[in-house]
Design a protein around this motif. Structure first.
Motif, PDB file in Angstrom:
ATOM      1  N   LYS A 144       0.770  -1.243   0.066  1.00  0.00           N
ATOM      2  CA  LYS A 144       0.020   0.052  -0.030  1.00  0.00           C
ATOM      3  C   LYS A 144       0.827   1.140   0.022  1.00  0.00           C
ATOM      4  CE  LYS A 144      -3.789  -2.155   2.456  1.00  0.00           C
ATOM      5  NZ  LYS A 144      -4.711  -2.004   3.667  1.00  0.00           N
ATOM      6  N   GLN A 145       2.017   1.075   0.507  1.00  0.00           N
ATOM      7  CA  GLN A 145       3.140   2.269   0.387  1.00  0.00           C
ATOM      8  C   GLN A 145       4.616   1.973   0.127  1.00  0.00           C
ATOM      9  OE1 GLN A 145       2.967   3.554   4.761  1.00  0.00           O
ATOM     10  NE2 GLN A 145       1.224   5.132   4.185  1.00  0.00           N
ATOM     11  N   ALA A 189       1.943   6.705  -0.689  1.00  0.00           N
ATOM     12  CA  ALA A 189       0.691   5.998  -0.973  1.00  0.00           C
ATOM     13  C   ALA A 189       0.627   5.335  -2.514  1.00  0.00           C
ATOM     14  CB  ALA A 189      -0.535   6.586  -0.839  1.00  0.00           C
ATOM     15  N   TRP A 212      -1.858  -2.530  -5.630  1.00  0.00           N
ATOM     16  CA  TRP A 212      -1.317  -3.176  -4.177  1.00  0.00           C
ATOM     17  C   TRP A 212      -1.663  -4.645  -4.799  1.00  0.00           C
ATOM     18  CZ3 TRP A 212      -5.947  -1.022  -0.517  1.00  0.00           C
ATOM     19  CH2 TRP A 212      -5.670   0.105  -0.406  1.00  0.00           C
TER      20      TRP A 212
END
Length: 360
Positions: free
Chosen positions: A75-76, A88, A94
Motif C-alpha cells: 500500500k506504501q 501511498a 496493491w
C-alpha cells in the motif's frame, strides 16, 4: 481488560456510538492492543497518551478485508532506499491475495457493511442507533434519497420521509411524503410475504426434482436446443448465399446490407435462446433446488416479527417511494428469485397445471 458484548446490542449503532461503547468497556484500541502484546508498533493516528477508539478507527476496522481472509500488501512505498518518506500506492497496484487465511466474518456481512458505508446513515443528534431503513430509501421518480423529518410542531408529533430533491428544490416536483411508521410496517409485511414466497419456491423446486416428468422436460428442452442449432445453421447459410449473390452482382448493396442485418439479428436471437436452453437443461439434469444458497439466506429469517436495521440491510437492496405512499422493494438476490420463478413457470403453461401435478 477486554469485555464482550451481545451481538444484538450492537445492531444499528453508529460508528461513534460503537467507539464510545468500546471505550466505556475498556476495550483496547488496535494500537493499544499491539502495545499490550509487546509489538513494536508506531502509528501516526495516535493523538492521546492512551490511544482510544474513535469513529474513524471503527470505520477502518469495518473496511479492512483482512477479516474475510484477504491479505493486502504494497500500500506504501519509497522511491529508493535512501529516502525514508513513504508514499501511498494506487489501489490498483496493491498486491491482494484472497483466501490467504481463515476468515472470521462472512463475505456477505463484509459486503453489506461496505454498502451501508456508501449510503446516508446519519443518526439523530440525541440517538445512538441508525434508523432501520436509512440509506435504503430513494424517490421513485427522481432517484434521490429520502430524508427523515420530524413533525415536532404537531400536537401528536411523528416521523416521516420526504424526497431530498423536493426538499432542496433540486428538480423533483413532489415531496413523496410517507410516514415512517406506515413505511416500516409495509416493508415488514412485504419482507414476510417475500420470504413465504421463497419457501414455496424451495418446496416446488424440491418436488420438481422428484417428479418423473422432469426427465421428459429435459428431453423436450434438448429437442428445442437442437432445433435452435438448426435455425442458426440455416441463417448462417442464408448469409453465405447472400454474400455470394452480392459478389455476383445479383443483389444491390442496399439489399445486401438490409438482408444481412436481418439474418444477423435472427442468428443472435437464436443463439440467445440456445444459451437459455442449455442453462435449463443443466438445471433439470442437476436438480434446480440443489445449492440454492440464496434461499438459505432468506430462510434464516423465516420467523421474523419486527423490522430492524440488520434485517433490512441483509435482505433489501433498495426501496423506491412513489406518490400516494406506494413503495417498490428490490430484494437481494432478485435475479435468482426471478430465474427460479421463471424456471418453475416454464415447466407448465398455467399454475393450475402445476397444482394438478402436485408441484405446488
Amino acid at each position: 481488560m477486554c469485555r464482550t458484548f451481545s451481538n444484538r446490542s450492537w445492531r444499528g449503532w453508529s460508528a461513534q456510538a460503537i467507539a464510545d461503547r468500546l471505550n466505556e468497556g475498556d476495550v483496547l484500541s488496535p494500537l493499544e492492543y499491539k502495545r499490550w502484546i509487546g509489538s513494536n508498533y508506531v502509528s501516526t493516528f495516535k493523538r492521546n497518551a492512551k490511544a482510544r477508539w474513535t469513529a474513524v478507527s471503527v470505520l477502518r476496522v469495518l473496511k479492512n478485508p483482512v477479516y474475510i481472509g484477504t491479505l493486502e500488501q504494497g500500500k506504501q512505498t519509497t522511491p529508493n532506499y535512501k529516502v525514508k518518506k513513504r508514499f501511498a500506492v494506487p489501489k490498483d497496484k496493491w498486491v491482494c491475495i484472497p483466501d490467504n487465511h481463515e476468515a472470521i466474518i462472512s463475505r456477505d456481512t463484509f459486503e453489506n457493511v461496505a454498502r451501508i458505508l456508501l449510503s446516508d446513515t446519519r443518526t439523530a443528534p440525541s440517538a445512538d442507533t441508525v434508523f432501520p431503513l436509512s440509506g435504503l430509501l430513494f424517490c421513485g421518480d427522481c432517484g434521490r434519497s429520502m430524508v427523515r423529518k420530524n413533525n415536532a410542531s404537531s400536537s401528536k408529533p411523528y416521523y416521516y420521509y420526504i424526497c431530498s430533491g423536493y426538499k432542496n428544490k433540486a428538480g423533483c416536483q413532489s415531496s413523496h411524503s410517507i410516514r415512517a411508521a406506515y413505511l416500516e410496517q409495509a416493508v415488514l409485511v412485504a419482507v414476510q410475504e417475500h420470504i413465504r414466497s421463497i419457501l414455496d419456491i424451495e418446496h416446488t423446486l424440491k418436488t420438481i426434482d422428484n417428479l418423473p416428468y422432469t426427465s421428459r422436460q429435459t428431453q423436450k428442452a434438448d429437442e428445442r436446443l437442437k432445433a435452435k442449432h438448426r435455425e442458426i445453421e440455416k441463417y448462417q447459410a442464408y448469409k453465405l448465399r447472400l454474400h455470394e449473390d452480392y459478389a455476383d452482382g445479383i443483389l444491390s448493396r442496399e439489399d445486401y446490407v438490409a438482408f444481412g442485418a436481418r439474418y444477423s439479428k435472427k442468428i443472435e436471437e437464436a443463439e440467445q435462446a440456445a444459451s437459455k436452453l442449455v442453462q435449463d437443461i443443466e438445471q433439470l439434469a442437476a436438480g434446480y433446488s440443489g445449492g440454492q444458497q440464496w434461499i438459505a439466506y432468506f430462510k434464516q429469517h423465516a420467523n421474523i416479527s419486527e423490522l430492524n436495521r440488520k434485517l433490512a440491510v441483509e435482505l433489501i437492496e433498495k426501496i423506491l417511494v412513489f406518490e400516494n405512499q406506494k413503495i417498490q422493494i428490490e430484494f437481494k438476490f432478485q435475479y435468482e428469485y426471478e430465474q427460479a420463478f421463471e424456471f418453475i413457470s416454464s415447466l407448465t403453461s398455467t399454475p393450475e397445471q402445476l397444482l394438478s401435478k402436485g408441484v405446488c
